[in-house]
Design a protein around this motif. Structure first.
Motif, mmCIF file in Angstrom:
data_model
loop_
_atom_site.group_PDB
_atom_site.id
_atom_site.type_symbol
_atom_site.label_atom_id
_atom_site.label_comp_id
_atom_site.label_asym_id
_atom_site.label_seq_id
_atom_site.Cartn_x
_atom_site.Cartn_y
_atom_site.Cartn_z
ATOM 1 N N GLY A 121 51.972 1.834 5.172
ATOM 2 C CA GLY A 121 52.903 2.561 5.995
ATOM 3 C C GLY A 121 54.213 1.560 5.923
ATOM 4 O O GLY A 121 54.323 0.865 4.967
ATOM 5 N N ASP A 122 55.113 1.882 6.908
ATOM 6 C CA ASP A 122 56.251 0.954 6.888
ATOM 7 C C ASP A 122 55.857 -0.242 7.637
ATOM 8 O O ASP A 122 55.900 -0.508 8.952
ATOM 9 N N LEU A 123 55.540 -1.146 6.773
ATOM 10 C CA LEU A 123 54.750 -2.478 7.211
ATOM 11 C C LEU A 123 56.089 -3.375 7.557
ATOM 12 O O LEU A 123 55.731 -4.414 8.483
ATOM 13 N N ASP A 124 57.278 -3.533 7.381
ATOM 14 C CA ASP A 124 58.386 -4.204 7.861
ATOM 15 C C ASP A 124 58.670 -3.751 9.215
ATOM 16 O O ASP A 124 58.716 -4.676 10.120
ATOM 17 N N ALA A 125 58.708 -2.476 9.502
ATOM 18 C CA ALA A 125 58.672 -1.935 11.105
ATOM 19 C C ALA A 125 57.548 -2.528 11.966
ATOM 20 O O ALA A 125 57.901 -2.795 12.967
ATOM 21 N N PHE A 126 56.564 -2.448 11.227
ATOM 22 C CA PHE A 126 55.223 -2.870 12.169
ATOM 23 C C PHE A 126 55.349 -4.347 12.326
ATOM 24 O O PHE A 126 55.177 -4.765 13.440
ATOM 25 N N ALA A 127 55.530 -5.181 11.291
ATOM 26 C CA ALA A 127 55.793 -6.469 11.624
ATOM 27 C C ALA A 127 56.982 -6.912 12.694
ATOM 28 O O ALA A 127 56.616 -7.650 13.644
ATOM 29 N N ARG A 128 58.073 -6.155 12.464
ATOM 30 C CA ARG A 128 59.089 -6.452 13.553
ATOM 31 C C ARG A 128 58.414 -6.163 15.169
ATOM 32 O O ARG A 128 58.663 -6.711 16.135
ATOM 33 N N ALA A 129 57.642 -4.995 15.215
ATOM 34 C CA ALA A 129 57.030 -4.524 16.668
ATOM 35 C C ALA A 129 56.170 -5.556 16.802
ATOM 36 O O ALA A 129 55.991 -5.885 18.266
ATOM 37 N N CYS A 130 55.367 -6.209 15.926
ATOM 38 C CA CYS A 130 54.334 -7.158 16.299
ATOM 39 C C CYS A 130 54.994 -8.381 17.052
ATOM 40 O O CYS A 130 54.343 -8.974 18.027
ATOM 41 N N ARG A 131 56.321 -8.878 16.405
ATOM 42 C CA ARG A 131 56.899 -9.910 16.935
ATOM 43 C C ARG A 131 57.339 -9.521 18.526
ATOM 44 O O ARG A 131 57.818 -10.889 19.090
ATOM 45 N N ARG A 132 57.100 -8.695 19.019
ATOM 46 C CA ARG A 132 57.621 -8.448 20.275
ATOM 47 C C ARG A 132 56.664 -8.773 21.294
ATOM 48 O O ARG A 132 56.802 -8.961 22.512
ATOM 49 N N PHE A 133 55.340 -8.928 20.826
ATOM 50 C CA PHE A 133 54.514 -9.118 21.860
ATOM 51 C C PHE A 133 54.456 -10.686 22.053
ATOM 52 O O PHE A 133 54.842 -11.668 21.412
ATOM 53 N N THR A 134 54.443 -11.333 23.485
ATOM 54 C CA THR A 134 54.715 -12.530 23.753
ATOM 55 C C THR A 134 53.621 -13.579 23.131
ATOM 56 O O THR A 134 54.042 -14.697 23.078
ATOM 57 N N ARG A 135 52.541 -13.183 23.064
ATOM 58 C CA ARG A 135 51.564 -13.974 22.337
ATOM 59 C C ARG A 135 51.793 -14.109 20.942
ATOM 60 O O ARG A 135 50.922 -14.960 20.414
ATOM 61 N N VAL A 136 52.358 -13.339 20.045
ATOM 62 C CA VAL A 136 52.584 -13.523 18.896
ATOM 63 C C VAL A 136 53.695 -14.493 18.638
ATOM 64 O O VAL A 136 54.664 -14.274 18.858
ATOM 65 N N GLU A 137 53.475 -15.455 17.613
ATOM 66 C CA GLU A 137 54.466 -16.473 17.357
ATOM 67 C C GLU A 137 55.104 -16.259 15.811
ATOM 68 O O GLU A 137 55.902 -17.036 15.631
ATOM 69 N N GLY A 138 54.675 -15.192 15.153
ATOM 70 C CA GLY A 138 55.202 -14.773 14.046
ATOM 71 C C GLY A 138 54.328 -13.787 13.193
ATOM 72 O O GLY A 138 53.230 -13.464 13.421
ATOM 73 N N ALA A 139 55.214 -12.979 12.746
ATOM 74 C CA ALA A 139 54.751 -11.653 11.849
ATOM 75 C C ALA A 139 55.502 -11.471 10.747
ATOM 76 O O ALA A 139 56.828 -11.194 10.852
ATOM 77 N N ALA A 140 54.930 -11.063 9.663
ATOM 78 C CA ALA A 140 55.634 -10.825 8.370
ATOM 79 C C ALA A 140 54.848 -10.332 7.313
ATOM 80 O O ALA A 140 53.718 -10.333 7.280
ATOM 81 N N ARG A 141 55.605 -9.656 6.286
ATOM 82 C CA ARG A 141 54.797 -9.192 5.222
ATOM 83 C C ARG A 141 54.130 -10.235 4.661
ATOM 84 O O ARG A 141 54.855 -11.281 4.581
#
Length: 320
Positions: A243-263
């Motif tokens: 799927g659109d993994l770049d968009a998914f990674a950006r959405a993951c970074r909006r979680f307060t407990r997520v410290e990083g997300a990237a392809r």
């Protein structure tokens, strides 16, 4: 109502032991409660064996005290020693005697009355899974069975504190599993257990609390979870998806407990998420992927463990 904590089974206070100019144990204090399994971990030469010998009254400390159930332990014979069962790393059995005869012999050393001794031998044979081999000579047993009998010899007098020094070294997988299952039952029955091992997975599986000793000092102590938190490392979640993994990674970074997300740098179909307590957040990450139209094919979670803590604190792996 009395809310006071129960008296510890083992209470070591400020133990010190020197050999010439070398301090093998340096101001070590630890307590073990009834029903608790305490893992003492350390590199070779860290002071574990010296500490264990002082706990069992086999070596006199230069300073500090050891008490078992409130009774002082010393190198002389005394009531406290009757409460301790010590299982050394080396198998200490009589090879030309049978399994049952070995247990009877060790029971007689503690002057168990005959009827109590026979009942206790039967109980221990069942506990270590050797009832069917009770009449066999020790020299006919496999190495794993001898290890199990070695533990039985330390149990026959029903100790309050059981000290196990690397009890699974060199045993086959079946015997190792049987030994670990037995140790779990000891704690459930209220026995306090002091356990040393070179296998980190055993400490994680068995121990309610762990102490890490290095260069003679107790440098960290706590539950496995508490010790892992000392490292301040985070979990890594690796999601293989379409799927659109770049968009998914950006959405993951909006979680307060997520410290990083990237392809994933080496894979086009992977998103790596750095998070605290991944297992609690994983359902939300998967729900987010579904809402983003991302199809997750597999999930891998890399969590820091006791091996990570040990390496961080001592600079060496446990088996080194």
């Amino acid at each position: 109502m009395n809310d006071a904590a129960p008296q510890p089974v083992l209470d070591c206070a400020h133990l010190v032991r020197r050999f010439g100019d070398r301090t093998a144990v340096d101001d070590v204090s630890l307590r073990i409660a009834p029903g608790e399994t305490y893992g003492l971990l350390g590199p070779n030469g860290a002071g574990k064996t010296t500490a264990i010998r002082m706990v069992c009254g086999l070596l006199r400390p230069d300073a500090g005290t050891v008490r078992v159930a409130g009774l002082p332990v010393s190198t002389a014979a005394g009531p406290a020693k009757r409460l301790i069962g010590f299982v050394p790393q080396e198998v200490a059995l009589y090879p030309d005697l049978s399994v049952r005869e070995n247990l009877r012999f060790f029971g007689r050393l503690y002057r168990l009355p005959r009827r109590r001794l026979e009942a206790r031998v039967a109980e221990v044979l069942d506990l270590i899974g050797l009832t069917a081999r009770a009449r066999d000579r020790v020299d006919s047993l496999s190495g794993g069975m001898r290890r199990r009998l070695n533990i039985g010899a330390g149990l026959v007098h029903a100790p309050t504190l059981l000290v196990l020094d690397e009890p699974t070294v060199g045993v086959d997988p079946q015997s190792r599993h049987a030994i670990l299952e037995s140790v779990t039952r000891f704690g459930e029955q209220g026995m306090a257990v002091l356990y040393t091992t070179h296998y980190m997975e055993e400490a994680e599986r068995l121990c309610d609390r762990v102490g890490i000793i290095d260069r003679g000092r107790l440098i960290a102590e706590g539950t496995p979870r508490e010790l892992v938190s000392l490292v301040a490392e985070r979990d890594r979640v690796r999601l293989t998806a379409v799927g659109d993994l770049d968009a998914f990674a950006r959405a993951c970074r909006r979680f307060t407990r997520v410290e990083g997300a990237a392809r994933g740098g080496d894979r086009d179909d992977v998103v790596e998420v750095v998070v605290k307590d991944a297992r609690s957040l994983l359902p939300e990450l998967l729900d987010l992927a579904h809402r983003q139209g991302v199809h997750v094919r597999s999930v891998e979670i890399d969590e820091p463990d006791l091996e990570t803590v040990f390496l961080h604190l001592t600079g060496t792996a446990l088996r080194e």
